[in-house]
Design an enzyme around this catalytic site. Structure first.
Site, short mmCIF file in Angstrom:
data_model
loop_
_atom_site.label_atom_id
_atom_site.label_comp_id
_atom_site.label_asym_id
_atom_site.label_seq_id
_atom_site.Cartn_x
_atom_site.Cartn_y
_atom_site.Cartn_z
N LYS A 237 0.44 -1.33 0.01
CA LYS A 237 -0.12 -0.62 0.05
C LYS A 237 1.01 0.80 -0.40
O LYS A 237 0.20 2.04 -0.90
CB LYS A 237 -1.32 -0.33 1.20
CG LYS A 237 -0.23 -0.21 2.20
CD LYS A 237 -0.40 -1.94 3.12
CE LYS A 237 0.38 -1.63 4.28
NZ LYS A 237 -0.34 -2.59 5.44
N GLU B 131 -5.16 -6.28 -3.86
CA GLU B 131 -7.07 -6.88 -2.48
C GLU B 131 -5.81 -6.34 -1.42
O GLU B 131 -6.58 -6.29 -0.54
CB GLU B 131 -7.30 -7.69 -3.07
CG GLU B 131 -8.66 -8.57 -1.42
CD GLU B 131 -9.55 -6.93 -1.95
OE1 GLU B 131 -10.35 -7.37 -3.37
OE2 GLU B 131 -10.04 -6.66 -1.15
N VAL C 229 -5.31 -3.25 1.22
CA VAL C 229 -5.87 -2.87 2.15
C VAL C 229 -6.74 -3.36 3.29
O VAL C 229 -7.63 -4.66 2.52
CB VAL C 229 -7.51 -1.54 1.53
CG1 VAL C 229 -8.32 -0.76 3.20
CG2 VAL C 229 -6.23 -1.02 0.91
N ILE D 8 -10.36 -8.43 4.81
CA ILE D 8 -11.76 -8.04 3.98
C ILE D 8 -11.60 -7.84 2.96
O ILE D 8 -10.15 -7.10 2.48
CB ILE D 8 -12.13 -6.86 5.40
CG1 ILE D 8 -11.63 -6.91 6.40
CG2 ILE D 8 -13.39 -6.20 4.34
CD1 ILE D 8 -12.61 -5.66 7.09
N GLU E 228 4.59 -2.80 10.05
CA GLU E 228 5.46 -2.59 8.99
C GLU E 228 6.36 -2.78 9.32
O GLU E 228 7.03 -2.54 10.07
CB GLU E 228 5.31 -0.99 8.55
CG GLU E 228 3.64 -1.13 8.24
CD GLU E 228 3.41 -2.27 6.35
OE1 GLU E 228 3.68 -2.00 6.11
OE2 GLU E 228 1.90 -2.61 6.78
N ASP F 296 0.79 4.23 7.84
CA ASP F 296 -0.20 3.27 7.03
C ASP F 296 -1.81 3.06 6.25
O ASP F 296 -2.12 2.99 5.77
CB ASP F 296 -0.09 1.67 7.89
CG ASP F 296 -0.91 0.08 6.90
OD1 ASP F 296 -0.07 0.58 6.14
OD2 ASP F 296 -1.17 -0.06 8.00
N LYS G 145 -3.46 3.35 2.85
CA LYS G 145 -4.50 2.89 2.53
C LYS G 145 -5.59 3.61 2.14
O LYS G 145 -6.80 3.26 1.29
CB LYS G 145 -5.48 1.57 3.97
CG LYS G 145 -3.98 0.40 3.93
CD LYS G 145 -4.52 -0.27 5.26
CE LYS G 145 -2.83 -1.10 5.20
NZ LYS G 145 -3.05 -1.04 7.22
P1 NDP Z 1 8.85 -8.90 5.89
O1 NDP Z 1 9.25 -7.89 6.42
O2 NDP Z 1 8.00 -9.88 7.12
O3 NDP Z 1 8.96 -9.75 4.51
C1 NDP Z 1 9.47 -8.87 3.51
C2 NDP Z 1 10.53 -9.84 2.72
O4 NDP Z 1 11.36 -9.17 1.22
C3 NDP Z 1 11.63 -10.18 3.59
O5 NDP Z 1 12.16 -12.07 4.17
C4 NDP Z 1 13.18 -9.31 2.70
O6 NDP Z 1 13.66 -10.02 3.12
C5 NDP Z 1 12.26 -9.38 1.77
N1 NDP Z 1 13.34 -8.61 0.57
C6 NDP Z 1 13.19 -7.49 1.36
N2 NDP Z 1 14.05 -6.47 -0.22
C7 NDP Z 1 14.49 -7.90 -0.74
C8 NDP Z 1 14.57 -8.00 -2.44
N3 NDP Z 1 15.70 -6.94 -3.28
N4 NDP Z 1 14.35 -9.18 -3.73
C9 NDP Z 1 14.01 -10.50 -2.65
N5 NDP Z 1 13.54 -9.96 -1.30
C10 NDP Z 1 13.33 -9.20 -0.63
O7 NDP Z 1 6.86 -7.95 5.27
P2 NDP Z 1 6.05 -8.87 5.15
O8 NDP Z 1 5.38 -9.41 4.84
O9 NDP Z 1 5.52 -7.88 6.56
O10 NDP Z 1 5.02 -7.14 4.08
C11 NDP Z 1 5.49 -7.38 2.36
C12 NDP Z 1 4.45 -6.29 1.76
O11 NDP Z 1 2.97 -6.47 2.68
C13 NDP Z 1 4.54 -5.15 2.47
O12 NDP Z 1 4.22 -4.11 1.40
C14 NDP Z 1 4.20 -4.66 3.29
O13 NDP Z 1 3.60 -3.50 3.92
C15 NDP Z 1 2.27 -5.73 3.01
N6 NDP Z 1 1.49 -5.69 4.23
C16 NDP Z 1 1.78 -6.60 4.99
C17 NDP Z 1 0.29 -7.14 5.87
C18 NDP Z 1 1.19 -8.09 7.58
O14 NDP Z 1 0.06 -8.55 7.87
N7 NDP Z 1 2.82 -8.17 7.40
C19 NDP Z 1 -0.86 -7.10 5.52
C20 NDP Z 1 -0.53 -5.93 4.62
C21 NDP Z 1 0.05 -5.99 3.84
P3 NDP Z 1 15.12 -9.32 4.42
O15 NDP Z 1 14.66 -9.46 5.73
O16 NDP Z 1 16.23 -10.22 4.86
O17 NDP Z 1 15.10 -8.12 3.93
N1 HSE Z 2 1.09 -3.03 9.68
C1 HSE Z 2 -0.82 -3.21 8.59
C2 HSE Z 2 -1.12 -3.46 9.97
C3 HSE Z 2 -0.02 -4.38 7.57
O1 HSE Z 2 -0.83 -3.38 10.74
O2 HSE Z 2 -3.24 -3.10 9.84
C4 HSE Z 2 -1.17 -4.72 7.31
O3 HSE Z 2 -1.56 -4.01 6.03
#
Ligand code: NDP
Ligand code: HSE
Length: 436
Positions: A107, A131, A134, A138, A192, A203, A207
């Site tokens: 987002k 999807e 946000v 949901i 985040e 954040d 959204k």
């Molecule tokens: P994480 O930090 O858990 O995961 C991100 C992963 O991407 C890490 O393992 C990171 O590796 C890897 N990464 C970073 N740079 C690169 C690269 N250049 N090439 C390949 N891999 C890379 O984040 P989330 O899973 O929590 O979040 C991911 C996305 O989803 C974000 O945009 C977040 O805003 C969104 N989001 C998250 C939610 C949640 O509940 N967590 C809910 C909704 C949306 P390393 O750690 O080694 O840097």
């Molecule tokens: N950091 C975000 C939250 C993840 O707490 O709602 C979901 O977008």
């Protein structure tokens, strides 16, 4: 066509990447039966090749270099789950340029660079699914864009940050402090990478920018959203709120009226009897008014690996269906034209009721000084509580006002701060009652 394989490349194997991969593997057969195509995770790229995510991937699937996915002509859908602006944006634009469909949960990126991404996707006739960006589980993007298409959308009130809602709920129910609760939310994978995005309302603003653009046909207007976080909320305010019959929630608010729309994110006092006041923990809820549907409240988990992974899989499945039907560009229709001509209302012109808490010396005449300043600025007091009785010493004084203009309230607060009988910075919260 029945046995067509759709190849997927995931970039980012963190919380959401792992949730997505887990669902795609666990439900592979059922998805194939429902979609008529096989969804194959060909590669997952992550910089960290060592951490055990609890998923057994076939040998060679996990790779370090995302470019291998972008350069692979067999990959149909690139799923960006790494977060951040760059290089995520370059990766997405590169995937689009190569004619690949994209799914993202990012987002922050869409709120900042969405126009560029959606324009590029439109040019290339590919889909961008978002999807998961946000409200986690949901399906609010689908609801606003598809299910409510026959409606003129009115007010929207959303609890759309799971981390902030988790923290406020723990502070309310268990009187725990802010810091330890944030750590818990981080450990649960809700926060985040930079948790100030969650607690400072950023954040939620990301959204809201996406939702408002979809709901009202505005350009994505992140920099026009008034944004205030929850870091100044104390257990004292939560207690006072309760005495007045309110809960404190971080709300994202959109209110269209005439040619303008209010867009704001801030901690808000919400009447306890309203359903949204009772949305707790990591749950999100979005109240949406449609002129045909009337009011609707959509509720579900707003963060975490599996709820968010579920939303990502929903986008992948939609794109797969469209590929199968030969209509793969169907989802790219994010209207970035700003068709409505609506303008974002200046915050200083917004009117709401306010809660004010200040520390003031307990002596005759103090209340009249404060109420005098409020009155001189067109603000009338609805009710007031003074805690304790400490002659000539500071006590907490709490006021609720009738509806007042933000500009007037800011001016009054400046004057109140200058009073020698008031110590520290008065805290103000906006109040939403009847609608939420
Ligand atoms: P994480 O930090 O858990 O995961 C991100 C992963 O991407 C890490 O393992 C990171 O590796 C890897 N990464 C970073 N740079 C690169 C690269 N250049 N090439 C390949 N891999 C890379 O984040 P989330 O899973 O929590 O979040 C991911 C996305 O989803 C974000 O945009 C977040 O805003 C969104 N989001 C998250 C939610 C949640 O509940 N967590 C809910 C909704 C949306 P390393 O750690 O080694 O840097
Ligand atoms: N950091 C975000 C939250 C993840 O707490 O709602 C979901 O977008």
């Amino acid at each position: 066509m029945k046995n067509r394989v759709i190849n997927i490349g995931i970039i980012g194997f963190g919380t959401v990447g792992a949730g997505t991969a887990r669902i795609l593997m666990k439900r592979h057969k059922e998805l194939q039966a429902q979609l008529g195509v096989s969804l194959k995770v060909k590669n997952i790229a992550d910089l960290d090749m060592k951490t055990d995510r609890g998923i057994k991937l076939p040998r060679g699937v996990l790779i370090k270099d995302a470019h291998k996915i972008l350069n692979d002509p067999d990959i149909d859908i690139v799923v960006e789950l790494m977060g951040g602006i760059n290089p995520a944006k370059e990766f997405i634009l590169e995937a689009i340029k190569k004619g690949k469909h994209v799914v993202t949960a990012n987002k922050a990126l869409l709120a900042e660079k969405g126009q560029e991404i959606f324009r590029a996707a439109k040019r290339q006739c590919v889909s961008v699914g978002f999807e998961a960006s946000v409200a986690g589980s949901i399906p609010i993007i689908k609801i606003v864009r598809e299910s409510l298409i026959g409606n003129k959308i009115g007010n929207i009130f959303g609890i759309i940050n799971g981390t902030a809602n988790y923290i406020l709920t723990k502070m309310t129910e268990e009187c725990v402090d802010f810091g330890s609760t944030l750590k818990e939310a981080q450990d649960l994978g809700y926060a985040e990478a930079d948790p100030t995005f969650d607690i400072e309302g950023i954040d939620s603003a990301h959204k809201l920018a996406i939702l408002a653009a979809l709901a009202y046909g505005l350009p994505i207007s992140l920099n026009k959203i008034y944004t205030q976080g929850i870091t100044e909320i104390t257990p004292l305010d939560i207690g006072f709120a309760s005495e007045f019959g309110f809960k404190i929630k971080l709300l994202a608010i959109a209110k269209p009226s005439g040619k303008e729309v209010e867009l704001r994110v801030h901690p808000t006092m919400v009447q306890e009897s309203m359903p949204i006041a009772n949305v707790n923990g990591v749950f999100n809820a979005i109240y949406v008014e449609g002129d045909a549907t009337g009011a609707g409240l959509y509720y579900g988990k707003g963060a975490g690996d599996m709820p968010t992974g579920s939303a990502v899989v929903s986008d992948i499945s939609d794109i797969a269906r469209h590929i199968r039907a030969g209509a793969a560009d169907r989802m790219q229709s994010f209207d970035i034209s700003g068709r409505s001509g609506l303008k974002v209302k200046k915050m200083e012109d917004v009117s709401t009721c306010y809660y004010l808490r200040m520390s003031a010396i307990d002596k005759p005449g103090v209340l009249s000084k404060i109420s005098g300043i409020l009155g001189d600025n067109n603000i009338s007091i609805e009710s007031m509580i003074q805690k304790g009785r400490k002659r000539e010493k500071a006590v907490s004084m709490v006021l609720m006002t009738h509806e007042a203009r933000e500009k007037d309230m800011m001016k009054a607060l400046k004057e109140i701060k200058k009073l020698r009988v008031v110590s520290g910075k008065p805290l103000y919260l906006r109040v939403e009652g009847a609608h939420a």
